[in-house]
Design a protein around this motif. Structure first.
Motif, PDB file in Angstrom:
ATOM      1  N   CYS A 111       0.834  -1.202   0.000  1.00 16.61           N
ATOM      2  CA  CYS A 111       0.000   0.000   0.000  1.00 16.61           C
ATOM      3  C   CYS A 111       0.869   1.253   0.000  1.00 16.61           C
ATOM      4  O   CYS A 111       1.934   1.257   0.620  1.00 16.61           O
ATOM      5  N   PRO A 112       0.424   2.319  -0.641  1.00 15.72           N
ATOM      6  CA  PRO A 112       1.229   3.543  -0.668  1.00 15.72           C
ATOM      7  C   PRO A 112       1.178   4.331   0.642  1.00 15.72           C
ATOM      8  O   PRO A 112       2.066   5.145   0.905  1.00 15.72           O
ATOM      9  N   GLU A 113       0.155   4.112   1.462  1.00 12.17           N
ATOM     10  CA  GLU A 113       0.028   4.875   2.705  1.00 12.17           C
ATOM     11  C   GLU A 113       1.043   4.394   3.740  1.00 12.17           C
ATOM     12  O   GLU A 113       1.354   3.208   3.818  1.00 12.17           O
ATOM     13  N   ARG A 114       1.533   5.353   4.546  1.00 12.84           N
ATOM     14  CA  ARG A 114       2.479   5.050   5.618  1.00 12.84           C
ATOM     15  C   ARG A 114       1.897   5.575   6.926  1.00 12.84           C
ATOM     16  O   ARG A 114       1.548   6.751   7.021  1.00 12.84           O
ATOM     17  N   TYR A 115       1.803   4.702   7.932  1.00 10.42           N
ATOM     18  CA  TYR A 115       1.181   5.065   9.197  1.00 10.42           C
ATOM     19  C   TYR A 115       2.159   4.919  10.356  1.00 10.42           C
ATOM     20  O   TYR A 115       3.120   4.151  10.285  1.00 10.42           O
ATOM     21  N   LEU A 116       1.879   5.653  11.424  1.00 12.18           N
ATOM     22  CA  LEU A 116       2.565   5.494  12.706  1.00 12.18           C
ATOM     23  C   LEU A 116       1.512   5.287  13.779  1.00 12.18           C
ATOM     24  O   LEU A 116       0.466   5.938  13.762  1.00 12.18           O
ATOM     25  N   LEU A 117       1.789   4.395  14.706  1.00 11.38           N
ATOM     26  CA  LEU A 117       1.016   4.311  15.934  1.00 11.38           C
ATOM     27  C   LEU A 117       1.795   5.122  16.952  1.00 11.38           C
ATOM     28  O   LEU A 117       2.976   4.844  17.210  1.00 11.38           O
ATOM     29  N   VAL A 118       1.173   6.149  17.489  1.00 14.17           N
ATOM     30  CA  VAL A 118       1.846   7.060  18.411  1.00 14.17           C
ATOM     31  C   VAL A 118       1.303   6.830  19.811  1.00 14.17           C
ATOM     32  O   VAL A 118       0.094   6.864  20.030  1.00 14.17           O
ATOM     33  N   VAL A 119       2.210   6.603  20.741  1.00 15.47           N
ATOM     34  CA  VAL A 119       1.840   6.385  22.135  1.00 15.47           C
ATOM     35  C   VAL A 119       2.139   7.654  22.918  1.00 15.47           C
ATOM     36  O   VAL A 119       3.254   8.177  22.857  1.00 15.47           O
ATOM     37  N   GLY A 120       1.136   8.146  23.644  1.00 17.17           N
ATOM     38  CA  GLY A 120       1.317   9.341  24.468  1.00 17.17           C
ATOM     39  C   GLY A 120       0.843  10.595  23.758  1.00 17.17           C
ATOM     40  O   GLY A 120       0.190  10.547  22.712  1.00 17.17           O
ATOM     41  N   ASP A 121       1.200  11.716  24.318  1.00 18.52           N
ATOM     42  CA  ASP A 121       0.823  13.024  23.778  1.00 18.52           C
ATOM     43  C   ASP A 121       1.540  13.251  22.448  1.00 18.52           C
ATOM     44  O   ASP A 121       2.769  13.199  22.402  1.00 18.52           O
ATOM     45  N   PRO A 122       0.801  13.499  21.352  1.00 16.50           N
ATOM     46  CA  PRO A 122       1.469  13.698  20.054  1.00 16.50           C
ATOM     47  C   PRO A 122       2.467  14.860  20.032  1.00 16.50           C
ATOM     48  O   PRO A 122       3.372  14.874  19.202  1.00 16.50           O
ATOM     49  N   LEU A 123       2.316  15.830  20.940  1.00 15.16           N
ATOM     50  CA  LEU A 123       3.276  16.935  20.984  1.00 15.16           C
ATOM     51  C   LEU A 123       4.577  16.535  21.676  1.00 15.16           C
ATOM     52  O   LEU A 123       5.617  17.149  21.473  1.00 15.16           O
ATOM     53  N   PHE A 124       4.509  15.498  22.498  1.00 10.83           N
ATOM     54  CA  PHE A 124       5.680  15.002  23.231  1.00 10.83           C
ATOM     55  C   PHE A 124       5.493  13.498  23.440  1.00 10.83           C
ATOM     56  O   PHE A 124       5.245  13.037  24.548  1.00 10.83           O
TER      57      PHE A 124
END
Length: 195
Positions: A111-124
């Motif tokens: 697939c062309p899409e690229r994802y991240l699973l982010v743990v915690g506050d996205p700003l930090f």
């Protein structure tokens, strides 16, 4: 070989422009998938060393490297980033998506899409993980603090981080990498005058 389009018009070898564009796009996706596979294999190989240099690289650097974010020849050339810089990268080069918006059969190699699973506050953030293949038993690839890099289930990641610094179930969010050439969110709405 002919294909029937919704317009009712048959296309074949004489309509090669569209077929060529589709083929080129599929080839690009395959090439990017192969590069990602090679980067994952490289990270796993680094885990097997007695004193791996990759120990100095956080989950942020590992995951962004796998996605091809850095312009560097290999993992050894990655300059690590801290949580503040990871948050800035999320703001500028990714946008939030709902888990339900990611295809149930998502595979990063196809697939062309690229994802991240982010743990915690996205700003930090506290942690990054890359969704690789939702058909696998362990679909997420990341570097955990004490166990090296590898694949995990979402439940394993949640159990590993839940309760740390107040992280709960709502602190696991998905982000999608903006397509190459997309306008950074920081530049949205700005007017530039070129003289």
């Amino acid at each position: 070989m002919y294909t029937q389009h919704t317009s009712g018009r048959k296309t074949g070898p004489k309509d090669g422009f569209q077929n060529t564009a589709v083929s080129a796009n599929l080839e690009k996706i395959r090439r990017q998938g192969l590069e990602i596979r090679e980067r994952i294999d490289e990270v796993l190989m680094m885990c097997d060393r007695d004193n791996p240099v990759y120990e100095q690289i956080s989950s942020f650097g590992i995951c962004l490297y796998i996605l091809g974010y850095f312009d560097c020849p290999d993992l050894m050339a990655v300059d690590d980033i801290d949580a503040g810089e990871a948050g800035r990268i999320l703001q500028n080069d990714f946008f939030p998506v709902r888990a339900a918006d990611i295809a149930a059969d998502y595979n990063i190699l196809e697939c062309p899409e690229r994802y991240l699973l982010v743990v915690g506050d996205p700003l930090f953030p506290a942690h990054f993980a890359v969704p690789v293949d939702f058909q696998r038993q362990r679909p997420f690839f990341s570097k955990l603090a004490f166990f090296g890099s590898g694949f995990d289930r979402l439940a394993e990641l949640m159990a590993g981080f839940s309760g740390i610094d107040g992280i709960g179930e709502s602190d696991f969010q998905y982000f999608q990498k903006k397509p190459h050439g997309a306008i950074a969110s920081a530049s949205m709405g700005k007017i530039y005058i070129v003289k």
